[in-house]
Design a protein around this motif. Structure first.
Motif, PDB file in Angstrom:
ATOM      1  N   THR A  30       0.672  -1.075  -0.392  1.00 55.83           N
ATOM      2  CA  THR A  30       0.186  -0.234  -0.058  1.00 55.83           C
ATOM      3  C   THR A  30       0.647   1.585  -0.137  1.00 55.83           C
ATOM      4  OG1 THR A  30      -2.339   0.839   1.032  1.00 55.83           O
ATOM      5  CG2 THR A  30      -0.420   0.026   2.524  1.00 55.83           C
ATOM      6  N   TYR A  31       0.556   2.322  -0.635  1.00 54.67           N
ATOM      7  CA  TYR A  31       1.243   3.365  -1.133  1.00 54.67           C
ATOM      8  C   TYR A  31       0.427   4.053  -0.207  1.00 54.67           C
ATOM      9  CZ  TYR A  31       3.744   7.810  -2.707  1.00 54.67           C
ATOM     10  OH  TYR A  31       4.796   8.291  -2.580  1.00 54.67           O
ATOM     11  N   ARG A  32      -1.053   4.669  -0.447  1.00 59.60           N
ATOM     12  CA  ARG A  32      -1.715   6.067   0.238  1.00 59.60           C
ATOM     13  C   ARG A  32      -2.465   5.414   1.606  1.00 59.60           C
ATOM     14  NH1 ARG A  32      -1.416   7.582  -4.993  1.00 59.60           N
ATOM     15  NH2 ARG A  32      -0.459   9.839  -4.937  1.00 59.60           N
ATOM     16  N   GLN A  33      -2.877   4.221   1.295  1.00 59.60           N
ATOM     17  CA  GLN A  33      -4.113   4.089   2.188  1.00 59.60           C
ATOM     18  C   GLN A  33      -2.601   3.364   3.374  1.00 59.60           C
ATOM     19  OE1 GLN A  33      -7.715   4.220   1.749  1.00 59.60           O
ATOM     20  NE2 GLN A  33      -7.721   2.781   3.562  1.00 59.60           N
ATOM     21  N   THR A  34      -4.040   3.822   4.685  1.00 61.01           N
ATOM     22  CA  THR A  34      -3.411   2.918   5.894  1.00 61.01           C
ATOM     23  C   THR A  34      -4.350   1.750   5.849  1.00 61.01           C
ATOM     24  OG1 THR A  34      -3.666   5.526   6.764  1.00 61.01           O
ATOM     25  CG2 THR A  34      -1.997   4.771   5.394  1.00 61.01           C
ATOM     26  N   ASP A  35      -5.612   2.102   6.471  1.00 62.40           N
ATOM     27  CA  ASP A  35      -6.083   1.686   6.991  1.00 62.40           C
ATOM     28  C   ASP A  35      -6.980   0.173   6.075  1.00 62.40           C
ATOM     29  OD1 ASP A  35      -6.931   3.794   8.164  1.00 62.40           O
ATOM     30  OD2 ASP A  35      -8.962   4.420   7.105  1.00 62.40           O
ATOM     31  N   ARG A  43      -3.999 -10.728   9.259  1.00 59.57           N
ATOM     32  CA  ARG A  43      -4.833 -11.849   8.017  1.00 59.57           C
ATOM     33  C   ARG A  43      -3.887 -11.865   7.128  1.00 59.57           C
ATOM     34  NH1 ARG A  43     -10.115 -13.001   5.766  1.00 59.57           N
ATOM     35  NH2 ARG A  43      -9.393 -15.533   5.305  1.00 59.57           N
ATOM     36  N   VAL A  44      -3.392 -10.808   7.308  1.00 61.15           N
ATOM     37  CA  VAL A  44      -2.552 -10.806   5.893  1.00 61.15           C
ATOM     38  C   VAL A  44      -1.103  -9.350   6.399  1.00 61.15           C
ATOM     39  CG1 VAL A  44      -4.454 -10.943   3.880  1.00 61.15           C
ATOM     40  CG2 VAL A  44      -3.704  -8.178   5.344  1.00 61.15           C
ATOM     41  N   ALA A  45       0.099 -10.164   5.789  1.00 59.17           N
ATOM     42  CA  ALA A  45       1.485  -8.968   5.704  1.00 59.17           C
ATOM     43  C   ALA A  45       0.990  -7.800   5.168  1.00 59.17           C
ATOM     44  CB  ALA A  45       2.344  -9.958   5.542  1.00 59.17           C
ATOM     45  N   VAL A  46       1.110  -6.642   6.106  1.00 57.82           N
ATOM     46  CA  VAL A  46       0.610  -5.370   4.474  1.00 57.82           C
ATOM     47  C   VAL A  46       2.007  -4.656   4.792  1.00 57.82           C
ATOM     48  CG1 VAL A  46      -0.242  -2.544   4.730  1.00 57.82           C
ATOM     49  CG2 VAL A  46      -1.151  -4.605   6.097  1.00 57.82           C
ATOM     50  N   GLU A  47       2.857  -4.072   3.479  1.00 56.99           N
ATOM     51  CA  GLU A  47       3.970  -3.382   3.397  1.00 56.99           C
ATOM     52  C   GLU A  47       3.835  -2.135   2.605  1.00 56.99           C
ATOM     53  OE1 GLU A  47       6.803  -4.172   4.509  1.00 56.99           O
ATOM     54  OE2 GLU A  47       6.329  -6.270   5.481  1.00 56.99           O
ATOM     55  N   ALA A  48       4.082  -1.130   2.811  1.00 60.50           N
ATOM     56  CA  ALA A  48       4.455   0.151   3.424  1.00 60.50           C
ATOM     57  C   ALA A  48       5.568   0.041   1.572  1.00 60.50           C
ATOM     58  CB  ALA A  48       4.630   1.248   3.771  1.00 60.50           C
ATOM     59  N   LEU A  49       4.424   0.462   0.032  1.00 62.60           N
ATOM     60  CA  LEU A  49       5.447   0.741  -0.428  1.00 62.60           C
ATOM     61  C   LEU A  49       4.995   1.233  -1.315  1.00 62.60           C
ATOM     62  CD1 LEU A  49       8.331  -1.185  -2.235  1.00 62.60           C
ATOM     63  CD2 LEU A  49       6.136  -2.639  -3.211  1.00 62.60           C
ATOM     64  N   ASP A  50       6.192   1.960  -2.526  1.00 63.16           N
ATOM     65  CA  ASP A  50       5.878   3.332  -3.421  1.00 63.16           C
ATOM     66  C   ASP A  50       6.469   2.782  -4.740  1.00 63.16           C
ATOM     67  OD1 ASP A  50       6.477   4.633  -5.716  1.00 63.16           O
ATOM     68  OD2 ASP A  50       6.949   6.923  -4.689  1.00 63.16           O
ATOM     69  N   VAL A  51       5.948   1.378  -5.555  1.00 63.26           N
ATOM     70  CA  VAL A  51       5.811   0.305  -6.325  1.00 63.26           C
ATOM     71  C   VAL A  51       6.879   1.668  -7.714  1.00 63.26           C
ATOM     72  CG1 VAL A  51       3.923  -0.553  -6.109  1.00 63.26           C
ATOM     73  CG2 VAL A  51       3.760   1.495  -7.905  1.00 63.26           C
ATOM     74  N   ASP A  53       9.739   2.476  -6.845  1.00 58.90           N
ATOM     75  CA  ASP A  53      10.999   2.601  -5.810  1.00 58.90           C
ATOM     76  C   ASP A  53      11.209   1.404  -6.505  1.00 58.90           C
ATOM     77  OD1 ASP A  53      12.997   2.498  -4.337  1.00 58.90           O
ATOM     78  OD2 ASP A  53      12.217   3.649  -2.944  1.00 58.90           O
ATOM     79  N   ARG A  54      11.949   0.986  -7.431  1.00 57.65           N
ATOM     80  CA  ARG A  54      12.951  -0.682  -7.809  1.00 57.65           C
ATOM     81  C   ARG A  54      12.917  -1.369  -6.603  1.00 57.65           C
ATOM     82  NH1 ARG A  54      17.368  -2.572  -9.993  1.00 57.65           N
ATOM     83  NH2 ARG A  54      16.359  -4.038 -11.445  1.00 57.65           N
ATOM     84  N   ASP A  55      14.287  -0.531  -5.619  1.00 59.01           N
ATOM     85  CA  ASP A  55      14.656  -1.449  -4.900  1.00 59.01           C
ATOM     86  C   ASP A  55      13.904  -1.818  -4.055  1.00 59.01           C
ATOM     87  OD1 ASP A  55      17.648  -0.549  -6.201  1.00 59.01           O
ATOM     88  OD2 ASP A  55      18.249   1.211  -4.716  1.00 59.01           O
ATOM     89  N   ALA A  56      13.145  -0.457  -3.116  1.00 59.05           N
ATOM     90  CA  ALA A  56      12.165  -1.375  -1.875  1.00 59.05           C
ATOM     91  C   ALA A  56      11.587  -2.016  -2.551  1.00 59.05           C
ATOM     92  CB  ALA A  56      11.572  -0.048  -2.136  1.00 59.05           C
ATOM     93  N   LEU A  89       3.716   3.472 -15.396  1.00 59.17           N
ATOM     94  CA  LEU A  89       4.958   2.583 -16.235  1.00 59.17           C
ATOM     95  C   LEU A  89       5.634   1.889 -15.304  1.00 59.17           C
ATOM     96  CD1 LEU A  89       5.423   0.889 -18.602  1.00 59.17           C
ATOM     97  CD2 LEU A  89       6.789   2.973 -19.641  1.00 59.17           C
ATOM     98  N   THR A  90       6.210   2.787 -14.436  1.00 60.29           N
ATOM     99  CA  THR A  90       7.989   2.520 -13.828  1.00 60.29           C
ATOM    100  C   THR A  90       7.104   1.342 -12.931  1.00 60.29           C
ATOM    101  OG1 THR A  90       8.487   4.728 -13.886  1.00 60.29           O
ATOM    102  CG2 THR A  90       9.085   3.702 -11.546  1.00 60.29           C
ATOM    103  N   GLY A  91       6.104   1.291 -12.270  1.00 64.41           N
ATOM    104  CA  GLY A  91       5.307   1.024 -11.113  1.00 64.41           C
ATOM    105  C   GLY A  91       5.479  -0.860 -11.882  1.00 64.41           C
ATOM    106  N   LEU A  92       4.956  -0.502 -13.073  1.00 63.76           N
ATOM    107  CA  LEU A  92       4.689  -1.309 -13.488  1.00 63.76           C
ATOM    108  C   LEU A  92       6.127  -2.358 -14.008  1.00 63.76           C
ATOM    109  CD1 LEU A  92       3.202  -3.897 -15.653  1.00 63.76           C
ATOM    110  CD2 LEU A  92       3.385  -2.341 -17.314  1.00 63.76           C
ATOM    111  N   LEU A  93       6.910  -2.054 -14.761  1.00 63.04           N
ATOM    112  CA  LEU A  93       8.029  -2.099 -15.030  1.00 63.04           C
ATOM    113  C   LEU A  93       8.824  -2.845 -14.142  1.00 63.04           C
ATOM    114  CD1 LEU A  93       9.790   0.584 -17.518  1.00 63.04           C
ATOM    115  CD2 LEU A  93       8.642  -1.944 -18.172  1.00 63.04           C
ATOM    116  N   ASN A  94       8.987  -2.372 -12.597  1.00 63.46           N
ATOM    117  CA  ASN A  94       9.089  -2.352 -11.626  1.00 63.46           C
ATOM    118  C   ASN A  94       8.498  -3.900 -11.160  1.00 63.46           C
ATOM    119  OD1 ASN A  94      10.766  -0.607 -10.719  1.00 63.46           O
ATOM    120  ND2 ASN A  94       9.827   0.634  -9.788  1.00 63.46           N
TER     121      ASN A  94
END
Length: 304
Positions: A30-35, A43-51, A53-56, A89-94
Motif C-alpha cells: 500500500t502507498y496512500r491507503q493505511t486503513d 490475516r495479511v502482511a501489509v507493506e508500505a511501498l511506493d511501487v 521505487d525499484r530497490d524497495a 509505467l515505472t510501477g509496472l516495470l518494477n
C-alpha cells in the motif's frame, strides 16, 4: 505466498481476502491507503511501498518467498498525463522486474474492459481483435498498453502472464463519490437521508460487485494451470439502474429513491466470462439484489 500490489484498494483488498479464503498466504502493498479493512485485519502482511521505487520493491523478495504477483497498484491522472504514464509505467516495470528476479510462477496484471472500445459486438469476448480508436480516458489508454508490455517482458522467462480485463467494479471500499460508478454516491445520499440524484432506469451495462471480482482474480492467480493469457473479469451479464433502485427500495423507504426515465437506451456492452468460468469454475455469488443489500449493510458501519 502471493503479493498483491495496491492490496488495500477496493479490488486489491477483495482479491487478497479471496486468496486467503483459498488457503493462500498473502502480502499486500500500500502507498496512500493505511486503513486495513476488517476482513483483512490480522490475516495479511501489509507493506508500505511506493511501487516506483525499484530497490524497495525488489527488497520485498528478501522478506517473503513470493511465488505469484497480482499487480493492481495504480494512480489517478492529474493535469499532466505524462506524469501519470511515467508513474504507472515505472510501477509496472518494477513489478515485472520483481517477477523475473523472483522467478514467480504467475504474474497477473490489471487491464480493462475499455480495451474493447470500438467493437460493436455484444458481449465482448477475449478473442476479439482490439481496434485502434481514440480512447476516452488516460487510464484505459495505459491499460491497453499494459498488455503487450507485460507479455513481451515475460516472454521466455517461465513466468506466466495473466491479463485481467476487469469490468466495471463497485462495492465496499470504493470511493463513495467515485465517478466510475453511480451506485456508491446514490447509497451515500440514502444513508444521509437525502434525495439522491435520479438514475436513468435503462442505463447500465457491465457491472460486477467487488467481492465477486476479487474472487475471480484470486481464482486465476491460484489456478493450478490456465489455458489462456487473457481473461475477462466481471459478472458476465449486464445490469441496469432499475435493478439497483428496485433492490434498494426493498430495504429502504421508497419515497427516498427517485428513478429517472428509461430514455430508450440501447443495449450497453458487457464482458463475456465463459473462459473464466470454464477454467476456474467461477460464477458470481451476488446478483443485483444481494449485492445492494450487502453493500448497504457494509456502508451503515463503514465510511466507504
Amino acid at each position: 505466498m502471493i503479493l498483491v500490489t495496491g492490496g488495500l484498494g477496493m479490488i486489491g483488498a477483495h482479491t487478497a481476502r479471496a486468496l486467503l479464503d483459498l488457503g493462500e498466504q498473502v502480502v499486500v502493498t500500500t502507498y496512500r491507503q493505511t486503513d486495513v479493512p476488517s476482513f483483512l485485519a490480522g490475516r495479511v502482511a501489509v507493506e508500505a511501498l511506493d511501487v516506483t521505487d525499484r530497490d524497495a520493491f525488489l527488497a520485498l523478495g528478501k522478506q517473503y518467498a513470493v511465488t505469484g504477483i497480482v499487480h493492481l497498484a495504480g494512480s489517478i491522472p492529474g493535469e499532466n498525463p505524462v506524469d501519470f504514464y511515467r508513474t504507472d509505467l515505472t510501477g509496472l516495470l518494477n513489478a515485472l522486474d520483481a517477477a523475473r528476479a523472483w522467478n514467480v510462477r504467475r504474474f497477473s496484471v490489471a487491464s480493462s474492459l475499455g480495451v474493447y472500445l470500438g467493437r460493436s459486438e455484444i458481449p465482448w469476448r477475449e478473442e476479439l481483435d482490439l481496434p485502434s480508436v481514440d480512447l476516452p480516458h488516460h487510464i484505459i489508454a495505459f491499460k491497453k498498453a499494459v498488455e503487450p508490455i507485460t507479455t513481451h517482458a515475460l516472454q521466455g522467462t517461465g513466468v506466466e502472464p495473466v491479463l485481467l480485463r476487469i469490468g466495471s467494479i463497485w462495492g465496499p471500499l470504493m470511493d463513495p463519490e467515485s465517478a466510475f460508478s453511480p451506485i456508491p454516491s446514490y447509497v451515500s445520499a440514502v444513508l444521509r437521508g437525502e434525495m439522491p440524484r435520479p438514475l436513468p432506469s435503462g442505463e447500465g451495462g457491465d457491472s460486477c460487485y467487488g467481492p465477486d471480482a476479487g474472487r475471480a482474480i484470486a481464482l486465476l492467480a491460484a489456478a493450478p494451470s490456465l489455458r489462456h493469457t487473457t481473461y475477462n473479469v466481471s459478472a458476465g451479464r449486464p445490469s441496469t439502474n432499475h435493478e439497483i433502485v428496485a433492490a434498494l427500495r426493498a430495504i429502504t423507504p421508497a419515497e427516498l429513491l427517485p428513478e429517472g426515465p428509461d430514455g430508450g437506451v440501447d443495449e450497453k456492452p458487457y464482458l463475456d466470462i465463459t473462459r473464466l468460468t470454464e477454467e476456474t469454475g467461477f460464477t458470481p455469488r451476488f446478483d443485483a439484489a444481494s449485492a445492494v443489500a450487502d453493500y448497504f449493510a457494509w456502508r451503515t458501519k463503514n465510511p466507504r
